[in-house]
Design an enzyme around this catalytic site. Structure first.
Site, PDB file in Angstrom:
ATOM      1  N   CYS A 113       4.060  -3.820 -10.912  1.00 43.55           N
ATOM      2  CA  CYS A 113       4.610  -2.271 -10.980  1.00 43.55           C
ATOM      3  C   CYS A 113       5.586  -2.568 -11.869  1.00 43.55           C
ATOM      4  O   CYS A 113       5.488  -0.823 -11.595  1.00 43.55           O
ATOM      5  CB  CYS A 113       5.183  -2.141  -8.907  1.00 43.55           C
ATOM      6  SG  CYS A 113       4.427  -3.277  -7.542  1.00 43.55           S
ATOM      7  N   HIS A 259       6.515   4.864  -9.032  1.00 43.79           N
ATOM      8  CA  HIS A 259       5.698   3.702  -8.887  1.00 43.79           C
ATOM      9  C   HIS A 259       4.502   3.707  -6.971  1.00 43.79           C
ATOM     10  O   HIS A 259       5.202   4.764  -6.296  1.00 43.79           O
ATOM     11  CB  HIS A 259       5.918   2.482  -9.137  1.00 43.79           C
ATOM     12  CG  HIS A 259       4.740   1.621  -8.262  1.00 43.79           C
ATOM     13  ND1 HIS A 259       3.419   1.162  -8.813  1.00 43.79           N
ATOM     14  CD2 HIS A 259       5.529   0.338  -7.083  1.00 43.79           C
ATOM     15  CE1 HIS A 259       3.078  -0.091  -8.022  1.00 43.79           C
ATOM     16  NE2 HIS A 259       4.099  -0.275  -7.205  1.00 43.79           N
ATOM     17  N   ASN A 289      -2.846   1.464  -3.920  1.00 44.51           N
ATOM     18  CA  ASN A 289      -1.672   1.387  -4.743  1.00 44.51           C
ATOM     19  C   ASN A 289      -2.256   0.415  -5.484  1.00 44.51           C
ATOM     20  O   ASN A 289      -3.025  -0.476  -6.082  1.00 44.51           O
ATOM     21  CB  ASN A 289      -0.795   0.127  -3.924  1.00 44.51           C
ATOM     22  CG  ASN A 289       0.496  -0.689  -5.519  1.00 44.51           C
ATOM     23  OD1 ASN A 289       0.550  -0.822  -6.020  1.00 44.51           O
ATOM     24  ND2 ASN A 289       1.462  -1.026  -4.655  1.00 44.51           N
TER      25      ASN A 289
HETATM   26  N1  ACO Z   1      -4.606  -3.778   9.977  1.00 44.15           N
HETATM   27  C1  ACO Z   1      -4.223  -3.424  11.575  1.00 44.15           C
HETATM   28  N2  ACO Z   1      -3.070  -4.178  11.404  1.00 44.15           N
HETATM   29  C2  ACO Z   1      -2.164  -4.934  10.567  1.00 44.15           C
HETATM   30  C3  ACO Z   1      -2.758  -4.734   9.261  1.00 44.15           C
HETATM   31  C4  ACO Z   1      -4.136  -3.428   9.525  1.00 44.15           C
HETATM   32  N3  ACO Z   1      -4.579  -3.428   7.762  1.00 44.15           N
HETATM   33  N4  ACO Z   1      -2.190  -5.298   8.432  1.00 44.15           N
HETATM   34  C5  ACO Z   1      -1.579  -6.366   9.247  1.00 44.15           C
HETATM   35  N5  ACO Z   1      -2.158  -5.556  10.670  1.00 44.15           N
HETATM   36  C6  ACO Z   1      -1.211  -6.208  11.958  1.00 44.15           C
HETATM   37  C7  ACO Z   1      -0.020  -7.558  11.258  1.00 44.15           C
HETATM   38  O1  ACO Z   1      -1.245  -8.087  11.840  1.00 44.15           O
HETATM   39  C8  ACO Z   1       0.814  -7.493  12.531  1.00 44.15           C
HETATM   40  O2  ACO Z   1       0.195  -7.646  13.704  1.00 44.15           O
HETATM   41  P1  ACO Z   1       1.247  -8.582  15.272  1.00 44.15           P
HETATM   42  O3  ACO Z   1       2.587  -7.432  15.683  1.00 44.15           O
HETATM   43  O4  ACO Z   1      -0.184  -8.866  15.779  1.00 44.15           O
HETATM   44  O5  ACO Z   1       1.659  -9.535  14.323  1.00 44.15           O
HETATM   45  C9  ACO Z   1       1.270  -5.665  12.473  1.00 44.15           C
HETATM   46  O6  ACO Z   1       0.045  -4.785  12.603  1.00 44.15           O
HETATM   47  C10 ACO Z   1       2.281  -5.745  11.716  1.00 44.15           C
HETATM   48  O7  ACO Z   1       3.134  -4.368  12.500  1.00 44.15           O
HETATM   49  P2  ACO Z   1       3.945  -4.458  11.061  1.00 44.15           P
HETATM   50  O8  ACO Z   1       5.355  -5.572  10.426  1.00 44.15           O
HETATM   51  O9  ACO Z   1       5.577  -3.637  12.220  1.00 44.15           O
HETATM   52  O10 ACO Z   1       4.110  -3.552  10.299  1.00 44.15           O
HETATM   53  P3  ACO Z   1       4.819  -2.318   9.796  1.00 44.15           P
HETATM   54  O11 ACO Z   1       4.750  -1.756  10.399  1.00 44.15           O
HETATM   55  O12 ACO Z   1       5.681  -3.015   9.432  1.00 44.15           O
HETATM   56  O13 ACO Z   1       3.201  -2.153   8.475  1.00 44.15           O
HETATM   57  C11 ACO Z   1       3.702  -2.275   6.046  1.00 44.15           C
HETATM   58  C12 ACO Z   1       3.757  -3.147   7.589  1.00 44.15           C
HETATM   59  C13 ACO Z   1       3.004  -1.373   5.651  1.00 44.15           C
HETATM   60  C14 ACO Z   1       3.071  -3.288   5.351  1.00 44.15           C
HETATM   61  C15 ACO Z   1       5.021  -2.119   5.846  1.00 44.15           C
HETATM   62  O14 ACO Z   1       5.495  -3.670   5.881  1.00 44.15           O
HETATM   63  C16 ACO Z   1       5.935  -1.504   5.086  1.00 44.15           C
HETATM   64  O15 ACO Z   1       4.920   0.060   4.599  1.00 44.15           O
HETATM   65  N6  ACO Z   1       6.587  -2.571   3.617  1.00 44.15           N
HETATM   66  C17 ACO Z   1       5.743  -1.881   2.540  1.00 44.15           C
HETATM   67  C18 ACO Z   1       5.464  -2.942   1.236  1.00 44.15           C
HETATM   68  C19 ACO Z   1       4.379  -2.418   0.373  1.00 44.15           C
HETATM   69  O16 ACO Z   1       3.636  -1.353   0.985  1.00 44.15           O
HETATM   70  N7  ACO Z   1       4.095  -2.886  -0.067  1.00 44.15           N
HETATM   71  C20 ACO Z   1       3.122  -2.195  -1.159  1.00 44.15           C
HETATM   72  C21 ACO Z   1       3.227  -3.417  -2.548  1.00 44.15           C
HETATM   73  S1  ACO Z   1       3.873  -3.504  -2.838  1.00 44.15           S
HETATM   74  C22 ACO Z   1       5.176  -2.616  -4.198  1.00 44.15           C
HETATM   75  O17 ACO Z   1       4.291  -1.912  -5.087  1.00 44.15           O
HETATM   76  C23 ACO Z   1       6.357  -1.939  -4.090  1.00 44.15           C
END
Ligand code: ACO
Length: 332
Positions: A113, A259, A289
């Site tokens: 990134c 980014h 992204n």
């Molecule tokens: N659709 C539906 N449900 C999903 C999906 C999806 N695409 N992906 C995961 N889930 C489920 C998981 O299986 C999990 O289920 P569980 O609770 O039964 O185990 C649940 O959703 C995940 O819940 P959380 O972890 O509470 O989700 P969260 O609110 O943390 O959101 C996310 C996840 C969006 C990835 C969040 O952690 C986040 O915003 N992180 C930042 C990471 C990011 O954006 N990275 C970008 C790429 S890296 C970069 O460019 C820096």
């Protein structure tokens, strides 16, 4: 004194639009979940046979035209990507070949990134030291080739899209005019496995097996919560580092281009810095992204729309896999 300035910008995204509902047909997810967690509504995927280099060629040609350069004006190429066409050689030489520039040096940067900002800083240094006068800097990704389009990939597949952005950097001696001002580059390898693709990787023998493909290690792995936690600290820190370095406050910057990681990260950073939302560019809704390409795509769009104009003070900032984080301050 020798400095570098951006002569022109370019970007290119594939035509094929993939909506959240399209993804929901392939894996257990919903438009609502994706929009709420990431701000992404659609992204572009390259057709089979179209690579990151192909996207980069289009972005580069646009940047060359906007700069009033011929391809033959390019003296050096820097190419940032985490999704190269081949494991080796890197995309730099492939782009050089497509642009018809035999003999011109080509450097590949693998900083995910932050790849575009690490590339920009290297190009700036080469120009300042007098090694080159004109450098093409490109960030491009073809994520659609590497994401896992099934149930087990849903936590990362919904985030990423394909695209390319490019800038032409040229020497200037105008210390008050259009110029790159500063760069701040950081890394913390203790978090290398928090966001990674492990295979193929020569840390394992052999570096790729069918088991590795089956167990998902040739697809992106991400601990999303850990990424979020670090990103919302490091982004504001590195933006403030750039501003403090010039004795500036956030309100003195015209445009911040982060980014495009995730809209929730961008919103948290905007709030922490007390910036008005309209100063912090976002196009993640349309492209997802695009990693190394996200900043040059957003910059190029901003130049075309007039959001960034000659004289605008622009702060670019990134955080991502490694972990790595970086900022660049420039007068466009
Ligand atoms: N659709 C539906 N449900 C999903 C999906 C999806 N695409 N992906 C995961 N889930 C489920 C998981 O299986 C999990 O289920 P569980 O609770 O039964 O185990 C649940 O959703 C995940 O819940 P959380 O972890 O509470 O989700 P969260 O609110 O943390 O959101 C996310 C996840 C969006 C990835 C969040 O952690 C986040 O915003 N992180 C930042 C990471 C990011 O954006 N990275 C970008 C790429 S890296 C970069 O460019 C820096």
């Amino acid at each position: 004194m020798r400095l570098a300035r951006i002569a022109g910008t370019g970007h290119f995204v594939p035509e094929k639009v993939v909506t959240n509902n399209d993804l929901a047909a392939a894996m257990d997810t919903t438009d609502e979940w994706i929009v709420e967690r990431t701000g992404i509504r659609e992204r572009r995927f390259a057709e089979a046979g179209v690579s990151g280099t192909d996207l980069a060629v289009e972005a580069s040609r646009q940047a060359l035209t906007e700069s009033g350069w011929e391809a033959s004006d390019v003296q050096f190429i820097i190419f940032a990507t985490l999704s190269p066409d081949m494991y080796f050689p890197g995309n730099g030489v492939l782009l050089q070949r497509e642009l018809g520039l035999p003999g011109v040096g080509a450097l590949d940067i693998r900083n995910q990134c932050t790849g575009f900002l690490y590339s920009l800083s290297a190009a700036d240094a080469y120009i300042r030291m007098g090694m080159y006068d004109r450098i093409l800097v490109v960030g491009a990704e073809c994520h659609s080739a590497g994401i896992r389009m099934d149930e087990r990939g849903r936590d990362t597949a919904v985030l990423f899209g394909d695209g390319a952005g490019a800038v032409c950097l040229e020497v200037t001696t105008d210390a008050d005019g259009s110029r790159l001002i500063s760069h701040y580059l950081h890394a913390d390898g203790r978090f290398a496995e928090v966001l990674c693709v492990k295979s193929p990787g020569a840390g394992q023998k052999p570096w790729l097996t069918t088991e590795m493909v089956d167990d998902g290690s040739s697809h992106p792995y991400m601990n999303g919560r850990e990424v979020f936690r670090h990103a919302i600290t490091r982004f504001p820190e590195v933006i403030m580092e750039a501003l403090d370095g010039e004795g500036l406050t956030p309100d003195q910057v015209d445009v911040v281009i982060p980014h495009q990681a995730n809209q929730r990260i961008t919103d948290a950073v905007t709030k922490r810095l007390g910036l008005p939302r309209e100063k912090v560019l976002s196009n993640i809704e349309r492209y997802g992204n695009t990693t190394a390409a996200s900043i040059p795509i957003a910059l190029s769009e901003a130049v075309k729309s007039g959001t960034v104009q000659r004289g605008s003070l622009v702060c670019l900032a990134a955080f991502g896999s490694g972990f790595t984080w970086a900022s660049s301050l420039l007068r466009y």
